[in-house]
Scaffold this motif. Structure first.
Motif, PDB file in Angstrom:
ATOM      1  N   GLU A   1      43.148  52.230  52.023  1.00  0.00           N
ATOM      2  CA  GLU A   1      42.964  52.096  50.585  1.00  0.00           C
ATOM      3  C   GLU A   1      41.700  51.341  50.223  1.00  0.00           C
ATOM      4  O   GLU A   1      41.200  51.436  49.103  1.00  0.00           O
ATOM      5  CB  GLU A   1      44.182  51.398  49.968  1.00  0.00           C
ATOM      6  N   ILE A   2      41.200  50.571  51.158  1.00  0.00           N
ATOM      7  CA  ILE A   2      39.998  49.791  50.893  1.00  0.00           C
ATOM      8  C   ILE A   2      39.004  49.984  52.038  1.00  0.00           C
ATOM      9  O   ILE A   2      38.360  49.051  52.489  1.00  0.00           O
ATOM     10  CB  ILE A   2      40.322  48.291  50.714  1.00  0.00           C
ATOM     11  N   ARG A   3      38.887  51.222  52.462  1.00  0.00           N
ATOM     12  CA  ARG A   3      38.045  51.501  53.616  1.00  0.00           C
ATOM     13  C   ARG A   3      36.563  51.561  53.247  1.00  0.00           C
ATOM     14  O   ARG A   3      35.707  51.591  54.118  1.00  0.00           O
ATOM     15  CB  ARG A   3      38.463  52.821  54.247  1.00  0.00           C
ATOM     16  N   GLY A   4      36.241  51.602  51.975  1.00  0.00           N
ATOM     17  CA  GLY A   4      34.858  51.768  51.550  1.00  0.00           C
ATOM     18  C   GLY A   4      33.944  50.687  52.104  1.00  0.00           C
ATOM     19  O   GLY A   4      34.238  49.497  51.977  1.00  0.00           O
ATOM     20  N   PRO A   5      32.842  51.070  52.707  1.00  0.00           N
ATOM     21  CA  PRO A   5      31.923  50.079  53.289  1.00  0.00           C
ATOM     22  C   PRO A   5      31.185  49.255  52.242  1.00  0.00           C
ATOM     23  O   PRO A   5      30.592  48.236  52.574  1.00  0.00           O
ATOM     24  CB  PRO A   5      30.940  50.942  54.085  1.00  0.00           C
TER      25      PRO A   5
ATOM     26  N   LEU B   1      32.498  47.632  49.705  1.00  0.00           N
ATOM     27  CA  LEU B   1      33.341  46.610  49.084  1.00  0.00           C
ATOM     28  C   LEU B   1      32.735  45.217  49.253  1.00  0.00           C
ATOM     29  O   LEU B   1      32.462  44.784  50.369  1.00  0.00           O
ATOM     30  CB  LEU B   1      34.738  46.659  49.688  1.00  0.00           C
ATOM     31  N   LYS B   2      32.529  44.522  48.143  1.00  0.00           N
ATOM     32  CA  LYS B   2      31.876  43.220  48.140  1.00  0.00           C
ATOM     33  C   LYS B   2      32.785  42.083  47.692  1.00  0.00           C
ATOM     34  O   LYS B   2      32.553  40.930  48.043  1.00  0.00           O
ATOM     35  CB  LYS B   2      30.627  43.254  47.245  1.00  0.00           C
ATOM     36  N   VAL B   3      33.810  42.386  46.862  1.00  0.00           N
ATOM     37  CA  VAL B   3      34.648  41.327  46.296  1.00  0.00           C
ATOM     38  C   VAL B   3      36.098  41.792  46.224  1.00  0.00           C
ATOM     39  O   VAL B   3      36.383  42.914  45.781  1.00  0.00           O
ATOM     40  CB  VAL B   3      34.175  40.943  44.872  1.00  0.00           C
ATOM     41  N   ILE B   4      37.005  40.927  46.660  1.00  0.00           N
ATOM     42  CA  ILE B   4      38.432  41.073  46.377  1.00  0.00           C
ATOM     43  C   ILE B   4      38.885  39.759  45.749  1.00  0.00           C
ATOM     44  O   ILE B   4      38.602  38.686  46.278  1.00  0.00           O
ATOM     45  CB  ILE B   4      39.257  41.349  47.645  1.00  0.00           C
TER      46      ILE B   4
ATOM     47  N   ASP C   1      37.178  42.539  58.587  1.00  0.00           N
ATOM     48  CA  ASP C   1      37.464  41.160  58.188  1.00  0.00           C
ATOM     49  C   ASP C   1      37.152  41.006  56.705  1.00  0.00           C
ATOM     50  O   ASP C   1      35.994  41.078  56.286  1.00  0.00           O
ATOM     51  CB  ASP C   1      36.604  40.208  59.019  1.00  0.00           C
ATOM     52  N   LEU C   2      38.209  40.812  55.898  1.00  0.00           N
ATOM     53  CA  LEU C   2      38.046  40.762  54.445  1.00  0.00           C
ATOM     54  C   LEU C   2      38.088  39.341  53.887  1.00  0.00           C
ATOM     55  O   LEU C   2      37.845  39.153  52.697  1.00  0.00           O
ATOM     56  CB  LEU C   2      39.142  41.605  53.774  1.00  0.00           C
ATOM     57  N   ASP C   3      38.406  38.371  54.727  1.00  0.00           N
ATOM     58  CA  ASP C   3      38.482  36.997  54.226  1.00  0.00           C
ATOM     59  C   ASP C   3      37.141  36.526  53.673  1.00  0.00           C
ATOM     60  O   ASP C   3      37.088  35.708  52.743  1.00  0.00           O
ATOM     61  CB  ASP C   3      38.939  36.044  55.343  1.00  0.00           C
TER      62      ASP C   3
ATOM     63  N   GLY D   1      27.171  41.926  55.122  1.00  0.00           N
ATOM     64  CA  GLY D   1      27.568  41.063  56.230  1.00  0.00           C
ATOM     65  C   GLY D   1      27.973  39.729  55.716  1.00  0.00           C
ATOM     66  O   GLY D   1      28.398  39.572  54.579  1.00  0.00           O
ATOM     67  N   SER D   2      27.838  38.732  56.545  1.00  0.00           N
ATOM     68  CA  SER D   2      28.266  37.401  56.147  1.00  0.00           C
ATOM     69  C   SER D   2      27.476  36.895  54.968  1.00  0.00           C
ATOM     70  O   SER D   2      27.974  36.117  54.165  1.00  0.00           O
ATOM     71  CB  SER D   2      28.124  36.432  57.330  1.00  0.00           C
ATOM     72  N   GLY D   3      26.222  37.355  54.836  1.00  0.00           N
ATOM     73  CA  GLY D   3      25.403  36.901  53.711  1.00  0.00           C
ATOM     74  C   GLY D   3      25.836  37.485  52.397  1.00  0.00           C
ATOM     75  O   GLY D   3      25.355  37.072  51.340  1.00  0.00           O
ATOM     76  N   ASP D   4      26.745  38.498  52.419  1.00  0.00           N
ATOM     77  CA  ASP D   4      27.167  39.142  51.187  1.00  0.00           C
ATOM     78  C   ASP D   4      28.351  38.465  50.537  1.00  0.00           C
ATOM     79  O   ASP D   4      28.745  38.801  49.435  1.00  0.00           O
ATOM     80  CB  ASP D   4      27.547  40.613  51.467  1.00  0.00           C
ATOM     81  N   SER D   5      28.980  37.535  51.204  1.00  0.00           N
ATOM     82  CA  SER D   5      30.145  36.891  50.605  1.00  0.00           C
ATOM     83  C   SER D   5      29.724  35.986  49.468  1.00  0.00           C
ATOM     84  O   SER D   5      28.641  35.420  49.469  1.00  0.00           O
ATOM     85  CB  SER D   5      30.899  36.081  51.670  1.00  0.00           C
ATOM     86  N   LEU D   6      30.617  35.886  48.491  1.00  0.00           N
ATOM     87  CA  LEU D   6      30.329  35.089  47.299  1.00  0.00           C
ATOM     88  C   LEU D   6      31.030  33.748  47.385  1.00  0.00           C
ATOM     89  O   LEU D   6      32.196  33.663  47.794  1.00  0.00           O
ATOM     90  CB  LEU D   6      30.803  35.822  46.044  1.00  0.00           C
ATOM     91  N   ALA D   7      30.327  32.723  46.953  1.00  0.00           N
ATOM     92  CA  ALA D   7      30.962  31.412  46.843  1.00  0.00           C
ATOM     93  C   ALA D   7      31.864  31.394  45.618  1.00  0.00           C
ATOM     94  O   ALA D   7      31.671  32.153  44.675  1.00  0.00           O
ATOM     95  CB  ALA D   7      29.897  30.327  46.725  1.00  0.00           C
TER      96      ALA D   7
END
Length: 575
Positions: free
Chosen positions: A482-486, A488-491, A513-515, A553-559
């Motif tokens: 359901e969330i396989r899209g590459p 995806l930036k935010v949950i 890894d979605l955390d 990648g890891s740089g795409d995660s939001l604070a």
């Protein structure tokens, strides 16, 4: 033609060789205005969006042609002689100042052509001396608290644009008192050069009922008018405007329903003010011909508290060929947005619709109703945004015949729709697999107690970037599919919900890894405030990463964004 080009070139090179002195200090946080010396040589002064509370008493400005002071929220008083030595001033913008009155010297500005007082919320009375500004072409009094216009407005025969908002007087003056007319008779008709007229009134103001018929007669005499904004208490009043030929209109039609607060999102209100051809129809019964005629030219339609319509299709697809933005609110009989059986001559297509927002529809059961939609019907082909709020009977959003059409859908919001357990119901479609909703980027699901699955294992939204959950207690299991899209930036969701979430094993699919992209929602802070902050941060990040083509990648995660605390009431968050 050659002479005109030559003249433009000469003027251009003159400007390049001898640039006009400009004072550009906008948004600098100034507490005080520039000293007198700066005013003496300036041709244009840009002092907007500062904290100026006091202006010079009487600066000498022999060359000043434009003065921009808008956004100075601390400016409360202007010296009586401030404008005394500005003989050629042509543009004056005092928007959002806290002034209550205008200095006498202002009315000596006989060369003034554009005067803007928009959103001066403490400004209550326009002096009769306004008529002395004989060259004035633009007068903007929107969102002020003036009670009426003086007769002397009729002297401004060069006006091409007049925008005015009228404040409802607290003393409850009644319509049978001629002295309380909002606009004196024969004032509008004297403004023969008007190209743009916007009159905003409180629908509860009885003085407008005593004024509107005269205004309509006078408006019809304005041959140059191409934009008109009016509130019309009765549908039949549209007949008085039938033979007029302006290009754009913004009409609010129908009896006003008194509310404690507006239940429409701010973005819907803003959209109505941004577009040039808009219709808001309130408390209607049936589908009057007059409404259909106006609707044919509208790009925005707000249908509020219609009493009898069972679908949007009843207004006729041919009457909505130009419609791009539609908001439906508290229409208690509407069961479907599109009803194939209601389409005249079999035409039920909404060719141009891009934005559809639905609010507080207690009987809405489906988006489309009737016989199956053929794939070629393209009824909602260009729809980009679909938002559904507080629809207690809605059980299904996407069926197969609809999902194959919505190839341009980019955003879906579903809030407070308690009967929905799955967004997608494709049991009536073919068995072959394909990606549906290929452009869908944002999905927000809030206050949905029975939701157990998002896409039901279907191949949905390969471009998904944003997935927001809140108060979906039955959603305990998600599938990687359901969330396989590459992309995806935010949950987003509650931290405790995310920790307890289970994942279905899907053959051939590896759970990423979605955390790193999960952002918890704080129950003690207003939900929409948090989501807006997260969205702003995401947009800022995308602006940075896109030019450099950085990979995800890891740089795409939001604070976690910093937001202010507010109410936790579900009623406030949904309303």
């Amino acid at each position: 033609m050659a002479n005109d080009v030559r003249k433009e070139l000469v003027n251009f090179y003159k400007a390049e060789m001898n640039p006009l002195p400009l004072v550009e200090l906008d948004g600098k946080g100034l507490m005080e205005a520039p000293k007198n010396e700066a005013w003496e040589e300036a041709h244009e002064m840009y002092l907007m969006n500062n904290k100026i509370s006091k202006l010079p008493d009487n600066p000498n400005c022999p060359l000043l042609s434009a003065l921009f002071l808008q956004g100075n929220l601390h400016l409360r008083v202007i010296s009586p002689s401030f404008f005394q030595f500005m003989p050629i001033l042509q543009i004056l913008n005092l928007s959002q100042a806290r002034i209550k009155s205008l200095p006498k010297s202002l009315f000596k500005l006989v060369q003034l052509r554009k005067f803007i007082l928009r959103s001066c919320e403490l400004f209550k009375e326009l002096p009769v001396e306004i008529g002395e500004l004989c060259h004035l072409e633009v007068l903007d009094l929107e969102d002020t608290e003036i009670i009426n216009l003086p007769v002397s407005i009729g002297k401004l025969i060069n006006l091409t644009s007049l925008k005015v908002s009228f404040y409802l007087p607290a003393n409850g003056k009644r319509k049978n008192d001629p002295a309380t007319r909002i606009i004196p008779q024969n004032v509008i008709s004297r403004l023969s050069q008007l190209e743009e007229l916007s009159i905003d009134v409180n629908p509860e103001d009885e003085r407008w009922n005593a004024t509107i018929k005269d205004v309509l007669k006078e408006v019809c005499c304005l041959n140059r008018l191409h934009f008109l904004k009016l509130y019309l208490p009765e549908v039949l009043m549209l007949n008085d405007l039938r033979n007029s030929s302006w290009m754009y209109s913004r009409f609010i039609v129908g009896d006003h329903l008194k509310r404690i607060i507006s239940r429409l999102p701010h973005e819907s209100v803003i959209k109505f003010e941004e577009e040039e051809s808009c219709l808001k129809y309130m408390n209607g019964v049936g589908i009057p011909t007059e409404i259909k005629e106006v609707l044919r030219h509208a790009t925005v339609f707000l249908l509020d508290c219609h009493l009898t319509a069972t679908s949007l299709s009843e207004f006729g697809a041919k009457n909505m060929e130009n419609l791009k933005f539609c908001v439906l609110q508290e229409c208690k009989e509407i069961e479907a947005i599109v009803n194939v059986n209601d389409g005249a001559d079999g035409d039920f297509r909404l060719h141009s619709l891009q934005y559809l927002s639905v609010h507080y529809m207690k009987n809405l059961r489906s988006i489309c109703k009737g016989q199956s939609l053929p794939p070629w019907s393209c009824t909602l082909l260009f729809l980009k945004v679909l938002k559904l709020y507080s629809c207690p009977q809605l059980t299904t959003i996407f069926t197969w015949d609809l999902v194959v059409i919505l190839n341009n859908l980019e955003e879906l919001v579903v809030e407070d729709c308690p009967e929905i357990n799955n967004l997608v119901l494709l049991t009536d479609g073919p068995s072959w697999k394909r990606w549906y909703l290929p452009k869908l980027k944002k999905v927000s699901l809030h206050y949905m107690p029975k939701l157990v699955s998002v896409f039901g294992g279907e191949w949905i939204a390969e471009s998904l970037e944003w997935l927001s959950f809140y108060d979906c207690p039955s959603l305990k299991i998600l599938s990687p599919g359901e969330i396989r899209g590459p992309a995806l930036k935010v949950i987003t969701g509650e931290a405790e919900w995310w920790s307890a979430l289970k994942w279905n094993e899907s053959k051939g699919l590896v759970l990423r890894d979605l955390d790193g992209i999960f952002i918890p929602i704080d129950r003690d802070i207003y939900l929409r405030t948090q989501l807006a902050a997260i969205n702003d941060q995401l947009q800022a990040q995308m602006q940075i990463t896109e030019p450099t083509k950085q990979s995800a990648g890891s740089g795409d995660s939001l604070a976690n964004p910093v937001v202010e605390a507010g109410t936790t009431s579900k009623q406030k968050q949904v309303a």
